[in-house]
Scaffold this active site. Structure first.
Site, PDB file in Angstrom:
ATOM      1  N   ARG A 113       0.825  -1.204   0.000  1.00  0.00           N
ATOM      2  CA  ARG A 113       0.000   0.000   0.000  1.00  0.00           C
ATOM      3  C   ARG A 113       0.856   1.250   0.000  1.00  0.00           C
ATOM      4  O   ARG A 113       0.544   2.236  -0.665  1.00  0.00           O
ATOM      5  CB  ARG A 113      -0.929  -0.014   1.221  1.00  0.00           C
ATOM      6  N   PHE A 133      -7.248  -1.645  -6.259  1.00  0.00           N
ATOM      7  CA  PHE A 133      -6.346  -2.713  -5.830  1.00  0.00           C
ATOM      8  C   PHE A 133      -5.503  -2.331  -4.611  1.00  0.00           C
ATOM      9  O   PHE A 133      -5.524  -1.205  -4.171  1.00  0.00           O
ATOM     10  CB  PHE A 133      -5.513  -3.285  -6.966  1.00  0.00           C
ATOM     11  N   GLU A 134      -4.820  -3.343  -4.045  1.00  0.00           N
ATOM     12  CA  GLU A 134      -4.156  -3.258  -2.736  1.00  0.00           C
ATOM     13  C   GLU A 134      -5.183  -2.971  -1.630  1.00  0.00           C
ATOM     14  O   GLU A 134      -4.894  -2.296  -0.648  1.00  0.00           O
ATOM     15  CB  GLU A 134      -3.068  -2.166  -2.733  1.00  0.00           C
ATOM     16  N   GLY A 135      -6.373  -3.515  -1.794  1.00  0.00           N
ATOM     17  CA  GLY A 135      -7.472  -3.255  -0.867  1.00  0.00           C
ATOM     18  C   GLY A 135      -8.223  -2.027  -1.332  1.00  0.00           C
ATOM     19  O   GLY A 135      -7.645  -0.949  -1.480  1.00  0.00           O
TER      20      GLY A 135
END
Length: 588
Positions: A264, A402-404
């Site tokens: 992140r 993306f990446e949560g």
């Protein structure tokens, strides 16, 4: 001489900011600046001129460029020295990612290699696994990929359906399942695959491309990042040697989530680089394009866009490197001896999981706004592919997913804070009670001292009081996502404002008169905007979670504490816009 205590994750909400020392871009060493210049030269000379070919896509060319990256040592930044790496600090790692950021698809392919494609092996691999695979990854001979997401589980990876079953002779695991949206899938050689052993124990495996039963689906046709590979990875009775189990059985969640923390932050760095690129396109076009006999940059409607996005970029850059500095400070205290070094290393990173989530949300939202305003400055030409701003606009959209997703990260921020408070790691509830007591006694003390930003530091202290008051008012409803999202939004903007303020305050005495003027202008603009956003989020939170006669009183308190009379805002924004058009890009 005693060293200062390390900052705790989430502690920024509980203590006075003025006087805190943070890492800023002005603190880069000569070596860091040299690495940045090398990376920037590579991007400008070898990537951007071929971007159109890469976007076709041309994966053969992409592989050539990735291997050229490896030749320059850019794949070695996070690799341990004992395996031929440079093992540089997180600030340098973020700086390299930022400089590659404007390349869009290439940046994602590259970070897929140096981040989630390699770091699981670095942090959790055995000596034998590292010996076998790390050299191939760092040289670019092999490309890595990370296989977590599945068709039916994106934000909930622990519900994965991919299975791993130990063979009858105990020599290997049989992997079966489908992984979705896998970056670098078309040409990756080594896949970090997450699967449940016996359908229960979530674990990770190192899977080679040549292992029978592994196949790659068709390329996804994407909105943006068209030069990167995104496809399914299909596993049908893939025989993976037991020696390729990564980490421990049933501990795959530690690998998945801990690597995501760094991922992140690195994504945030990439995003800041892309935002600077998009901002530059808008600033240059505003300086060159004429309408009604004047350059676009001379019109107030355009000046405001440039000023708002320049100050937003200043905040994004400030919080990015502040967090990198926090990680570096904590990692530097670790004793490198012992087999548990990387366990302690991951714990050091996990300390700031909330801050990494803040960076991911704030920076990706900042890029979205910068790219949107840069395109708007171009008018109709911004919609035409001939102009680079069109690609920036398309490419940016995925960063909030993306990446949560940003929603997951916004929920994560207050959830982690509450979890830390419940476990006694933060004296959060004492602070909440203290804020309530100060409010009733009308004893909120003005802060700021001799700082040129005293009024803004005082505002920041009051915004933190708002957060604590709201948290105390709705804590019993912590299961309601709408309330958590509002609290997360408040925390994000408070951290962003604090990071920009601390950077401006630290750099004030050594800044030129012109730079001081720009710092004042950026802080003034940010304080006005972010305080308004904190008030809006607090208002939502109060309206959602407080009933009866308490609500009007709390709303009045929010308005009172968040009030920030601003003088000279128009002149400040005009100063920022003039500097942007004059420099043809980001000017800090």
């Amino acid at each position: 001489m005693t060293s200062k205590p390390l900052a705790k994750g989430g502690e920024f909400l509980l203590r006075e900011a003025l006087g805190s020392r943070v890492f800023t871009p002005e603190d880069f060493s000569a070596e860091q600046r040299q690495i940045a210049e090398t990376t920037e030269a590579f991007v400008s000379k070898e990537i951007l001129p071929d971007l159109e070919r890469l976007e076709e896509p041309d994966f053969e060319l992409l592989l050539q460029k990735l291997r050229r990256c490896a030749e320059l040592g850019l794949f070695l930044v996070d690799i341990p020295e004992e395996y031929g790496g440079l093992e540089l600090d997180k600030a340098t790692s973020m700086l390299v990612a930022e400089k590659i950021g404007p390349t869009g698809s290439f940046a994602i392919s590259s970070s897929g290699q140096t981040g989630i494609g390699s770091l699981p092996l670095v942090y959790y691999g055995t000596a034998e696994q590292k010996e076998r695979y790390l050299g191939k990854l760092t040289s670019g001979e092999w490309i890595g990929a990370y296989c977590l997401t599945e068709p039916d589980c994106g934000s909930d990876p622990l519900s994965a359906r991919t299975t791993a079953t130990l063979s009858a002779d105990g020599s290997c695991y049989l992997l079966n399942g489908v992984k979705q949206f896998i970056t670098n899938a078309a040409f990756a050689d080594l896949f970090t695959v997450f699967a449940k052993i016996d359908g229960k124990h979530f674990s990770a495996f190192l899977v080679e491309r040549g292992m029978a039963g592994l196949s790659i689906g068709k390329e996804e046709k994407k909105l943006g990042l068209k030069g990167s590979s995104t496809a399914q990875v299909v596993l049908e009775n893939v025989r993976v040697p037991v020696g390729n189990l990564l980490g421990e059985v049933g501990k795959g969640h530690k690998i998945a989530f801990n690597v995501l923390n760094v991922g992140r932050l690195k994504l945030s760095a990439t995003v800041v680089g892309a935002a600077k690129g998009a901002f530059g396109e808008g600033a240059r076009y505003a300086a060159e394009r004429k309408q009604f006999g004047q350059t676009l940059g001379s019109f107030g409607a355009i000046r405001e866009k440039l000023a708002d996005t320049a100050s937003l970029l200043f905040a994004a850059e400030s919080l990015l490197y502040r967090i990198a500095g926090l990680l570096d400070e904590r990692i530097a205290t670790l004793d490198r001896s012992g087999d548990d070094y990387y366990t302690r290393y991951q714990q050091a990173i996990e300390e700031y999981a909330g801050e990494c989530a803040i960076a991911k949300v704030f920076c990706s939202n900042a890029l979205a706004r910068v790219a949107d305003e840069a395109l708007q400055i171009h008018g109709g030409y911004g919609y035409i592919q001939e102009y680079p701003v069109e690609r920036y606009y398309r490419d940016q959209r995925i960063n909030r997913i993306f990446e949560g997703t940003n929603e997951i990260n916004r929920l994560l921020i207050p959830t982690l804070l509450l979890r830390r408070a419940d476990s006694g790691l933060l004296d959060l509830w004492d602070q909440v009670r203290g804020a309530q007591g100060e409010l009733h006694s009308e004893g909120i003390e003005e802060a700021g001292g001799a700082s040129p930003f005293g009024a803004e530091f005082f505002l920041l202290a009051r915004l933190k009081k708002i957060f604590l008051l709201l948290l105390g008012a709705v804590e019993s409803q912590r299961q309601e996502q709408e309330l958590l999202l509002a609290l997360g939004d408040m925390a994000i903007d408070i951290f962003a404002l604090e990071s920009a303020l601390l950077r401006a305050d630290q750099g004030w005495s050594s800044a030129s008169e012109r730079k001081q003027g720009l710092l004042q202008a950026a802080v003034k603009s940010l304080a006005f905007e972010l305080a308004g956003q904190v008030q809006a989020a607090a208002g939502r939170c109060a309206a959602y979670g407080v009933q009866g006669a308490e609500l009007p009183a709390l709303q009045k308190t929010i308005a009172c504490l968040g009030a920030h009379p601003v003088t000279g805002l128009l002149a400040a924004k005009q100063q920022l816009a003039a500097a942007a058009t004059e420099s043809g890009g980001y000017m800090f």
